[in-house]
Design a protein around this motif. Structure first.
Motif, PDB file in Angstrom:
ATOM      1  N   UNK A 297       0.819  -1.216   0.000  1.00  0.00           N
ATOM      2  CA  UNK A 297       0.000   0.000   0.000  1.00  0.00           C
ATOM      3  C   UNK A 297       0.855   1.270   0.000  1.00  0.00           C
ATOM      4  N   UNK A 298       2.163   1.119  -0.042  1.00  0.00           N
ATOM      5  CA  UNK A 298       3.053   2.271  -0.108  1.00  0.00           C
ATOM      6  C   UNK A 298       3.680   2.654   1.213  1.00  0.00           C
ATOM      7  N   UNK A 299       3.567   1.769   2.189  1.00  0.00           N
ATOM      8  CA  UNK A 299       4.075   2.066   3.532  1.00  0.00           C
ATOM      9  C   UNK A 299       5.597   2.212   3.537  1.00  0.00           C
ATOM     10  N   UNK A 300       6.298   1.329   2.845  1.00  0.00           N
ATOM     11  CA  UNK A 300       7.756   1.406   2.838  1.00  0.00           C
ATOM     12  C   UNK A 300       8.244   2.645   2.091  1.00  0.00           C
ATOM     13  N   UNK A 301       7.523   3.026   1.039  1.00  0.00           N
ATOM     14  CA  UNK A 301       7.854   4.270   0.341  1.00  0.00           C
ATOM     15  C   UNK A 301       7.705   5.451   1.295  1.00  0.00           C
ATOM     16  N   UNK A 302       6.631   5.441   2.074  1.00  0.00           N
ATOM     17  CA  UNK A 302       6.417   6.517   3.052  1.00  0.00           C
ATOM     18  C   UNK A 302       7.515   6.514   4.106  1.00  0.00           C
ATOM     19  N   UNK A 303       7.900   5.316   4.554  1.00  0.00           N
ATOM     20  CA  UNK A 303       8.962   5.212   5.553  1.00  0.00           C
ATOM     21  C   UNK A 303      10.283   5.752   4.998  1.00  0.00           C
TER      22      UNK A 303
END
Length: 349
Positions: A22-28
């Motif tokens: 869902x894009x969590x690692x990109x956000x991190x």
């Protein structure tokens, strides 16, 4: 963008994904990069495992977690061996996981890492305290829908929610599901201190309890509310005011209570926080219309949402349309597309 939501306000935050990819690692990674540019020392850990090259279930490629020199991380013995970053071991703990004990270290040279944190919230809280003592100004916890306990307000002061196209090919359904998660995170809290004290004790002791109008407590001999809805419904009396459920609240439990008694309309069902509710948005709306009232002991401070318009299975949404549709439904919470560096807000970042 994201760092402005956090710095000088919070010391511990969680990034929670509504699903895998869902894009969590990109956000991190976006947040890590911002912290590096601002020279803010951070700590990173996870409930569960993240940062691997491929998802161990779907085998889809995932973005790696890239950390800079000076970052403090908490991970396991086995996972520390799999990253390219050089890590100086600062502390070895007795917290065991299937991948070895939790180790706290400092990044000595930039590179990728895999993180896997402790198994319980109590252990996580202790790990966070240690990381702060070792110099982390902000500690970031990585989480996901199936391990949303990382958002629990007992250990996280604030939460960023990551959502994306991976949830559905229908953009409107993604928006609906995200709005539902936001509503769960912001359910009304119990405010009466006397009642809160009683409920805190119930939660800590993992007891399902009914509290009447005179604050008398009736403990139910059930290990969990799952599968126990009819038993619970049969114990609700005319003077019952609160039903305290320390674990998960699921659709079948509420349906069985409704089937068993009409008194459900006159009580508040109370869970620890919104991460404990596993009911989809259509059923939740239906229950509300029937008169079911759900409250929380601890509300969650949702400070931002990140959106990922791309699905790893090959389809995508128009980034601007997706962002605008999300903001049309979700007011007063900053919404950010970290990949495209787009941002729409109704409050200043």
């Amino acid at each position: 963008m994201l760092l402005n939501l956090i710095k000088d306000k919070y010391k511990t935050i969680s990034i929670v994904g509504m699903s895998k990819n869902s894009g969590k690692t990109v956000a991190l990674n976006h947040l890590i990069n911002e912290a590096e540019k601002s020279k803010i020392p951070i700590g990173i850990t996870s409930i569960g495992r993240d940062g691997e090259f491929k998802d161990i279930i779907t085998e889809l490629e995932k973005p790696r977690i890239y950390v800079d020199k000076g970052t403090i991380i908490a991970s396991t013995e086995e996972l520390l061996k799999l990253g390219s970053a050089e890590i100086e071991i600062l502390r070895t703990t007795d917290f065991r996981t299937p991948l070895g004990n939790i180790i706290i270290g400092k990044v000595k040279s930039n590179g990728n890492i895999e993180i896997g944190g402790p198994q319980t919230l109590a252990e996580m809280k202790e790990i966070i305290d240690i990381m702060h003592c070792l110099g982390a100004e902000i500690v970031i916890m990585d989480g996901a829908l199936d391990r949303r306990s990382s958002a629990a307000p007992t250990i996280s002061e604030a939460t960023i929610l990551s959502t994306g196209a991976v949830l559905s090919r229908d953009m409107n359904k993604v928006v609906e599901q995200t709005l539902h998660a936001v509503k769960l995170f912001n359910l009304p809290a119990i405010e009466d201190k006397r009642v809160r004290d009683i409920m805190s004790n119930s939660m800590n002791e993992n007891k399902i309890e009914l509290i009447d109008k005179n604050l008398n407590v009736n403990t139910l001999s059930l290990p969990t509310a799952i599968g126990g809805g009819k038993n619970i419904g049969g114990r609700i009396k005319d003077d019952s005011k609160y039903l305290v459920i320390p674990g998960s609240l699921v659709k079948d439990t509420i349906e069985d209570i409704i089937y068993t008694t009409k008194r459900f309309k006159y009580i508040d069902i109370v869970v620890n926080d919104g991460t404990k509710i596993f009911i989809d948005y259509r059923d939740f709306i239906r229950f509300q219309r029937l008169g079911v009232k759900i409250k929380v002991l601890h509300p969650i401070d949702l400070i931002g949402i990140t959106v990922n318009p791309y699905s790893p299975t090959g389809y995508s949404f128009d980034p601007i349309e997706f962002l605008e549709k999300m903001q049309a439904k979700i007011k007063d919470i900053p919404i950010v597309d970290c990949e495209s560096e787009l941002c729409i807000v109704h409050c200043a970042l």
